[in-house]
Design a protein around this motif. Structure first.
Motif, PDB file in Angstrom:
ATOM      1  N   PRO A   1       0.767  -1.264   0.228  1.00 11.17           N
ATOM      2  CA  PRO A   1       0.150   0.052   0.035  1.00 11.17           C
ATOM      3  C   PRO A   1       0.885   1.230  -0.054  1.00 11.17           C
ATOM      4  O   PRO A   1       2.068   1.238   0.645  1.00 11.17           O
ATOM      5  CB  PRO A   1      -0.760  -0.035   1.242  1.00 11.17           C
ATOM      6  CG  PRO A   1      -0.114  -1.065   2.281  1.00 11.17           C
ATOM      7  CD  PRO A   1       0.805  -2.138   1.104  1.00 11.17           C
ATOM      8  N   MET A   2       0.370   2.293  -0.731  1.00 15.96           N
ATOM      9  CA  MET A   2       1.128   3.789  -0.642  1.00 15.96           C
ATOM     10  C   MET A   2       1.123   4.080   0.600  1.00 15.96           C
ATOM     11  O   MET A   2       0.072   4.089   1.417  1.00 15.96           O
ATOM     12  CB  MET A   2       0.383   4.584  -1.529  1.00 15.96           C
ATOM     13  CG  MET A   2       0.552   4.060  -3.070  1.00 15.96           C
ATOM     14  SD  MET A   2       1.988   3.957  -3.540  1.00 15.96           S
ATOM     15  CE  MET A   2       2.593   5.640  -3.561  1.00 15.96           C
ATOM     16  N   LEU A   3       2.284   4.466   1.166  1.00 16.54           N
ATOM     17  CA  LEU A   3       2.689   5.220   2.398  1.00 16.54           C
ATOM     18  C   LEU A   3       2.301   6.558   2.253  1.00 16.54           C
ATOM     19  O   LEU A   3       2.550   7.224   1.440  1.00 16.54           O
ATOM     20  CB  LEU A   3       3.925   4.934   2.864  1.00 16.54           C
ATOM     21  CG  LEU A   3       4.475   3.515   3.101  1.00 16.54           C
ATOM     22  CD1 LEU A   3       5.824   3.333   3.658  1.00 16.54           C
ATOM     23  CD2 LEU A   3       3.372   2.636   4.207  1.00 16.54           C
ATOM     24  N   SER A   4       1.507   7.290   3.418  1.00 12.05           N
ATOM     25  CA  SER A   4       1.452   8.680   3.353  1.00 12.05           C
ATOM     26  C   SER A   4       2.681   9.422   3.812  1.00 12.05           C
ATOM     27  O   SER A   4       3.290   9.051   4.611  1.00 12.05           O
ATOM     28  CB  SER A   4       0.176   9.120   4.213  1.00 12.05           C
ATOM     29  OG  SER A   4       0.557   8.694   5.471  1.00 12.05           O
ATOM     30  N   TRP A   5       2.879  10.691   3.188  1.00 13.56           N
ATOM     31  CA  TRP A   5       3.748  11.306   3.655  1.00 13.56           C
ATOM     32  C   TRP A   5       3.286  12.934   4.105  1.00 13.56           C
ATOM     33  O   TRP A   5       2.671  13.230   3.068  1.00 13.56           O
ATOM     34  CB  TRP A   5       4.802  11.360   2.497  1.00 13.56           C
ATOM     35  CG  TRP A   5       6.134  12.302   3.016  1.00 13.56           C
ATOM     36  CD1 TRP A   5       6.586  13.500   2.557  1.00 13.56           C
ATOM     37  CD2 TRP A   5       7.066  11.967   3.808  1.00 13.56           C
ATOM     38  NE1 TRP A   5       7.599  14.001   3.376  1.00 13.56           N
ATOM     39  CE2 TRP A   5       7.967  12.933   4.056  1.00 13.56           C
ATOM     40  CE3 TRP A   5       7.288  10.825   4.627  1.00 13.56           C
ATOM     41  CZ2 TRP A   5       9.128  12.883   4.901  1.00 13.56           C
ATOM     42  CZ3 TRP A   5       8.400  10.548   5.470  1.00 13.56           C
ATOM     43  CH2 TRP A   5       9.431  11.458   5.544  1.00 13.56           C
ATOM     44  N   PRO A   6       3.694  13.330   5.123  1.00 14.28           N
ATOM     45  CA  PRO A   6       4.539  12.622   6.097  1.00 14.28           C
ATOM     46  C   PRO A   6       3.521  11.477   6.721  1.00 14.28           C
ATOM     47  O   PRO A   6       2.472  11.708   6.798  1.00 14.28           O
ATOM     48  CB  PRO A   6       4.687  14.050   6.994  1.00 14.28           C
ATOM     49  CG  PRO A   6       3.562  14.880   6.905  1.00 14.28           C
ATOM     50  CD  PRO A   6       3.125  14.751   5.500  1.00 14.28           C
ATOM     51  N   PRO A   7       4.316  10.888   7.451  1.00 18.95           N
ATOM     52  CA  PRO A   7       3.728   9.718   7.924  1.00 18.95           C
ATOM     53  C   PRO A   7       2.752  10.203   9.374  1.00 18.95           C
ATOM     54  O   PRO A   7       3.177  11.260   9.873  1.00 18.95           O
ATOM     55  CB  PRO A   7       4.815   8.833   8.695  1.00 18.95           C
ATOM     56  CG  PRO A   7       5.903   9.526   8.671  1.00 18.95           C
ATOM     57  CD  PRO A   7       5.782  10.650   7.369  1.00 18.95           C
TER      58      PRO A   7
ATOM     59  N   THR B   1       7.872  15.301  -0.355  1.00 16.36           N
ATOM     60  CA  THR B   1       6.299  15.800  -0.206  1.00 16.36           C
ATOM     61  C   THR B   1       5.482  16.074  -1.652  1.00 16.36           C
ATOM     62  O   THR B   1       4.527  16.178  -1.504  1.00 16.36           O
ATOM     63  CB  THR B   1       6.712  17.207   0.527  1.00 16.36           C
ATOM     64  OG1 THR B   1       7.460  18.089  -0.129  1.00 16.36           O
ATOM     65  CG2 THR B   1       7.144  16.936   1.914  1.00 16.36           C
ATOM     66  N   ASP B   2       6.471  16.373  -2.555  1.00 18.06           N
ATOM     67  CA  ASP B   2       5.714  16.674  -3.779  1.00 18.06           C
ATOM     68  C   ASP B   2       5.312  15.095  -4.477  1.00 18.06           C
ATOM     69  O   ASP B   2       4.337  15.280  -5.180  1.00 18.06           O
ATOM     70  CB  ASP B   2       6.852  17.255  -4.891  1.00 18.06           C
ATOM     71  CG  ASP B   2       7.083  18.665  -4.653  1.00 18.06           C
ATOM     72  OD1 ASP B   2       6.485  19.282  -3.726  1.00 18.06           O
ATOM     73  OD2 ASP B   2       8.278  19.060  -5.171  1.00 18.06           O
TER      74      ASP B   2
ATOM     75  N   ASP C   1      12.859  16.850   4.983  1.00 20.58           N
ATOM     76  CA  ASP C   1      12.740  17.711   3.755  1.00 20.58           C
ATOM     77  C   ASP C   1      14.421  18.205   3.600  1.00 20.58           C
ATOM     78  O   ASP C   1      14.617  18.048   2.575  1.00 20.58           O
ATOM     79  CB  ASP C   1      11.757  18.779   3.762  1.00 20.58           C
ATOM     80  CG  ASP C   1      10.469  18.476   3.647  1.00 20.58           C
ATOM     81  OD1 ASP C   1      10.176  17.282   3.172  1.00 20.58           O
ATOM     82  OD2 ASP C   1       9.625  19.228   3.637  1.00 20.58           O
ATOM     83  N   ALA C   2      14.807  18.517   4.682  1.00 19.17           N
ATOM     84  CA  ALA C   2      16.266  19.059   4.556  1.00 19.17           C
ATOM     85  C   ALA C   2      16.959  17.797   4.028  1.00 19.17           C
ATOM     86  O   ALA C   2      18.198  17.994   3.315  1.00 19.17           O
ATOM     87  CB  ALA C   2      16.707  19.566   5.911  1.00 19.17           C
TER      88      ALA C   2
END
Length: 94
Positions: free
Chosen positions: A57-63, A91-92, A83-84
């Motif tokens: 299953p696709m993981l959401s970002w951010p968790p 995130t995109d 992100d850094a």
């Protein structure tokens, strides 16, 4: 089958003291048994490979926060650090 191959098989069967049909049946059974031994030897790794290739299953970002243990501020700081480290591409992509 060409005549040269047929003659080789006939000669090998005669050398083994068998008729061609028995010789070919024995050869086929040996091949089946070899394939079964190979399948048995690699069954565990084949299962692991198949399991690793199953769609996930696709993981959401951010968790999401686990059991609401992280405050919104903590989540924001974690996302900023990811992100850094990895860039905004994560995130995109979500």
């Amino acid at each position: 089958m060409d005549e040269a191959r047929a003659a080789r098989i006939k000669a090998a069967a005669a050398h083994a003291g068998k008729d061609v049909s028995s010789y070919m049946s024995s050869a086929a059974l040996e091949a089946v048994e070899r394939d079964e031994r190979v399948a048995t030897a690699f069954a565990d790794i084949d299962r692991r490979i198949a399991d690793s290739e199953k769609p996930t299953p696709m993981l959401s970002w951010p968790p999401p926060a686990i059991d609401d243990r992280l405050s919104a501020d903590e989540q924001t700081r974690i996302v900023a650090r990811w992100d850094a480290l990895l860039g905004a591409a994560l995130t995109d992509a979500a």
